[in-house]
Design a protein around this motif. Structure first.
Motif, PDB file in Angstrom:
ATOM      1  N   ALA A  99      53.927 118.305  18.981  1.00 26.82           N
ATOM      2  CA  ALA A  99      52.764 117.501  19.329  1.00 26.82           C
ATOM      3  C   ALA A  99      53.069 116.020  19.141  1.00 26.82           C
ATOM      4  N   LEU A 100      52.655 115.216  20.139  1.00 28.23           N
ATOM      5  CA  LEU A 100      52.868 113.768  20.097  1.00 28.23           C
ATOM      6  C   LEU A 100      51.560 113.000  19.944  1.00 28.23           C
ATOM      7  N   GLY A 101      50.436 113.705  19.940  1.00 29.22           N
ATOM      8  CA  GLY A 101      49.153 113.019  19.856  1.00 29.22           C
ATOM      9  C   GLY A 101      48.509 112.861  21.209  1.00 29.22           C
ATOM     10  N   LYS A 102      47.178 112.780  21.222  1.00 30.32           N
ATOM     11  CA  LYS A 102      46.382 112.611  22.434  1.00 30.32           C
ATOM     12  C   LYS A 102      46.650 113.738  23.441  1.00 30.32           C
ATOM     13  N   GLY A 103      46.933 114.938  22.932  1.00 32.73           N
ATOM     14  CA  GLY A 103      47.117 116.089  23.805  1.00 32.73           C
ATOM     15  C   GLY A 103      48.481 116.226  24.412  1.00 32.73           C
ATOM     16  N   ILE A 114      50.266 114.763  30.224  1.00 31.71           N
ATOM     17  CA  ILE A 114      50.424 113.360  30.598  1.00 31.71           C
ATOM     18  C   ILE A 114      49.063 112.730  30.870  1.00 31.71           C
ATOM     19  N   ALA A 115      48.784 111.662  30.160  1.00 33.16           N
ATOM     20  CA  ALA A 115      47.531 110.921  30.331  1.00 33.16           C
ATOM     21  C   ALA A 115      46.323 111.855  30.235  1.00 33.16           C
ATOM     22  N   GLY A 116      46.425 112.845  29.362  1.00 30.91           N
ATOM     23  CA  GLY A 116      45.318 113.751  29.153  1.00 30.91           C
ATOM     24  C   GLY A 116      45.105 114.767  30.252  1.00 30.91           C
ATOM     25  N   SER A 117      46.027 114.865  31.197  1.00 29.81           N
ATOM     26  CA  SER A 117      45.879 115.814  32.303  1.00 29.81           C
ATOM     27  C   SER A 117      46.720 117.052  32.040  1.00 29.81           C
ATOM     28  N   SER A 118      46.698 117.980  32.999  1.00 29.20           N
ATOM     29  CA  SER A 118      47.486 119.203  32.883  1.00 29.20           C
ATOM     30  C   SER A 118      48.904 119.026  33.420  1.00 29.20           C
ATOM     31  N   ALA A 119      49.267 117.849  33.859  1.00 30.49           N
ATOM     32  CA  ALA A 119      50.578 117.614  34.466  1.00 30.49           C
ATOM     33  C   ALA A 119      51.682 117.593  33.403  1.00 30.49           C
ATOM     34  N   THR A 120      52.882 117.963  33.817  1.00 27.91           N
ATOM     35  CA  THR A 120      54.048 118.006  32.942  1.00 27.91           C
ATOM     36  C   THR A 120      55.245 117.366  33.631  1.00 27.91           C
ATOM     37  N   LEU A 121      55.862 116.405  32.962  1.00 25.11           N
ATOM     38  CA  LEU A 121      57.133 115.838  33.435  1.00 25.11           C
ATOM     39  C   LEU A 121      58.275 116.639  32.828  1.00 25.11           C
ATOM     40  N   TRP A 122      59.329 116.880  33.585  1.00 22.24           N
ATOM     41  CA  TRP A 122      60.453 117.653  33.069  1.00 22.24           C
ATOM     42  C   TRP A 122      61.761 117.131  33.661  1.00 22.24           C
ATOM     43  N   ALA A 123      62.864 117.433  32.968  1.00 26.00           N
ATOM     44  CA  ALA A 123      64.202 117.068  33.452  1.00 26.00           C
ATOM     45  C   ALA A 123      65.196 118.082  32.906  1.00 26.00           C
ATOM     46  N   GLY A 124      66.183 118.417  33.710  1.00 30.84           N
ATOM     47  CA  GLY A 124      67.206 119.380  33.310  1.00 30.84           C
ATOM     48  C   GLY A 124      67.436 120.409  34.383  1.00 30.84           C
ATOM     49  N   GLN A 125      67.673 121.649  33.991  1.00 24.24           N
ATOM     50  CA  GLN A 125      67.863 122.742  34.935  1.00 24.24           C
ATOM     51  C   GLN A 125      66.758 123.762  34.705  1.00 24.24           C
TER      52      GLN A 125
END
Length: 445
Positions: A104-108, A136-147
């Motif tokens: 957890a990083l805070g703010k969801g 991200i920004a309180g939304s359901s979106a997820t940023l990812w990187a890798g395989q």
């Protein structure tokens, strides 16, 4: 899918409907009373997740397989995407086991690390390894990187993911809210991966878009997909893949689910949304020299090229699945065409299904029948049919319940044209039939 057309799915022809048949099955109009969980492995994993703070997921199958001397223990197919009716026809062992941890990083928001090794017939590899930032920004979106991969929809009885992307290095955003119009995934990929010890000779890249959960009609939703491939190819060209899927629950009957898929692709874009026919090789392999771990002489510079051509592909697939009391099943009718650049067109037709019937609290009977046909220009038509009977044991008798232990017998039969086309495998010595026996366990969580 929820089309505003009151039509019977073509796959539904496999299970002819009549009022008398419905009365015989006593189709319930309401949900049946609660029974044992259809996903006990998933429940166990959820408990482990809660106890350890980890995220665990995966799939596995393994068994003991028998076939006549000199004949394959599985894999009886003409080679098309829609032809591998898998029950009693796999003859292999496979495991993929995912493990992840989020902080957890805070703010969801959460930062997560995920890894999934895989083992196929004793050969290990890496299916996924990536980092993700969710909320991200309180939304359901997820940023990812890798395989990582996005497996959108599969036909279980074929063991085929027909809409997917991934298996390469990339980055993207998942679950981007589109208001009442669903959600969007977007990602870009190279052609390299962790297990590929070569470089991307084609300098190929891919953009994938997946627009999911678009409301269409009552109990129905649409999914739209697109893949754009660009690179430096000596044969073939850049590619584009487009897909449309409509899914509908309670189609015509309670608990009858219907899926209709239309897809097309060109060039080095695969019809499922991945790369098609990229020859990603090491410089040594690109030079044409034998590769045994050492090269005596310096190889010639590799040519940035795909040694194989691209292709135009089309697919129409109609499927149903259901669970009515003790009866469950899945059926399909599919057509696919592949026309390589400057090559011979191949047209495949596939029709088949699997039925399950609960005979005791933890026992069900399985029956699967698949018939496939392949037409290639200027060649005789190939035909192959496979039938399987099995007794399966699982926590309850629903079609989708896992884990499942099966004891099966399969019989495959094909014509002389198919025998000649597969002379290096099951068609050797002019064979036109084979009977297989085995015990197999399958689970997912």
């Amino acid at each position: 899918m929820r089309l505003k057309l009151d039509h019977l799915p073509v796959a539904g022809l496999l299970f002819a409907w009549s009022p008398a048949w419905a009365q015989e099955l006593r189709l319930p109009q309401q949900e049946p009373p609660p029974t044992a969980s259809s996903d006990p492995a998933g429940e166990l994993v959820r408990k482990l997740n809660e106890a350890t703070g980890l995220e665990l997921w995966g799939y596995g199958r393994s068994g003991v397989y028998s076939s006549p001397s000199g004949q394959a223990k599985g894999g009886y197919t003409l080679g098309g995407d829609l032809q591998h009716y898998r029950l009693g026809n796999e003859g292999d062992n496979y495991l993929e086991f995912g493990i992840g941890k989020q902080f957890a990083l805070g703010k969801g928001s959460k930062l997560g690390f995920f890894y999934m090794p895989s083992i196929y017939n004793g050969k290990s590899g890496t299916a996924q390894a990536y980092v993700a930032l969710s909320g991200i920004a309180g939304s359901s979106a997820t940023l990812w990187a890798g395989q990582r991969y996005h497996r959108i929809h599969d036909i279980h009885i074929l063991d085929k993911w027909i809409l997917e992307d991934g298996d390469n290095y990339g980055l993207g955003i998942d679950g981007l809210p589109m208001g009442v119009l669903g959600r969007l995934n977007a990602a870009i990929y190279t052609a390299d991966s962790i297990d590929s010890k070569s470089r991307n000779d084609n300098n190929a890249g891919r953009l994938n878009l997946q627009w999911q959960d678009i409301p269409s009609n009552a109990n129905g939703k649409l999914t739209l997909t697109a893949a754009l491939v660009s690179g430096k190819f000596s044969r073939g060209r850049d590619g584009l893949a487009l897909g449309l899927m409509h899914q509908q629950k309670d189609f015509l009957l309670p608990r009858l689910n219907h899926t209709l898929v239309l897809q097309a692709s060109s060039g080095h874009a695969a019809i499922n949304g991945k790369f098609y026919n990229l020859d990603v090789r090491s410089p040594e392999k690109a030079s044409g020299l034998p590769w045994d771990g050492a090269v005596a002489a310096a190889p010639a510079p590799p040519t940035p090229a795909a040694s194989q051509p691209g292709a135009k592909q089309y697919r129409l697939l109609d499927t149903i699945d259901f669970q009515w009391g003790k009866w469950g099943g899945q059926a399909l009718l599919g057509y696919q065409s592949l026309q390589p650049d400057n090559g011979v067109q191949t047209r495949d037709l596939s029709v088949g299904g699997r039925l399950s019937y609960g005979v005791a609290p933890y026992t069900k009977l399985l029956a699967e029948l698949g018939s496939t046909r392949r037409n290639m220009q200027h060649q005789d038509r190939q035909q192959l049919s496979k039938a399987t009977l099995a007794v399966a044991f699982s926590p309850n008798t629903d079609f989708w319940t896992r884990p499942e232990l099966r004891v099966y017998v399969s019989h495959a039969r094909w014509n002389q044209a198919a025998s000649r086309a597969n002379v290096t495998s099951y068609g050797s010595h002019g064979r036109t039939s084979s009977t297989l026996f085995g015990i197999q366990a399958e689970a997912w969580w």
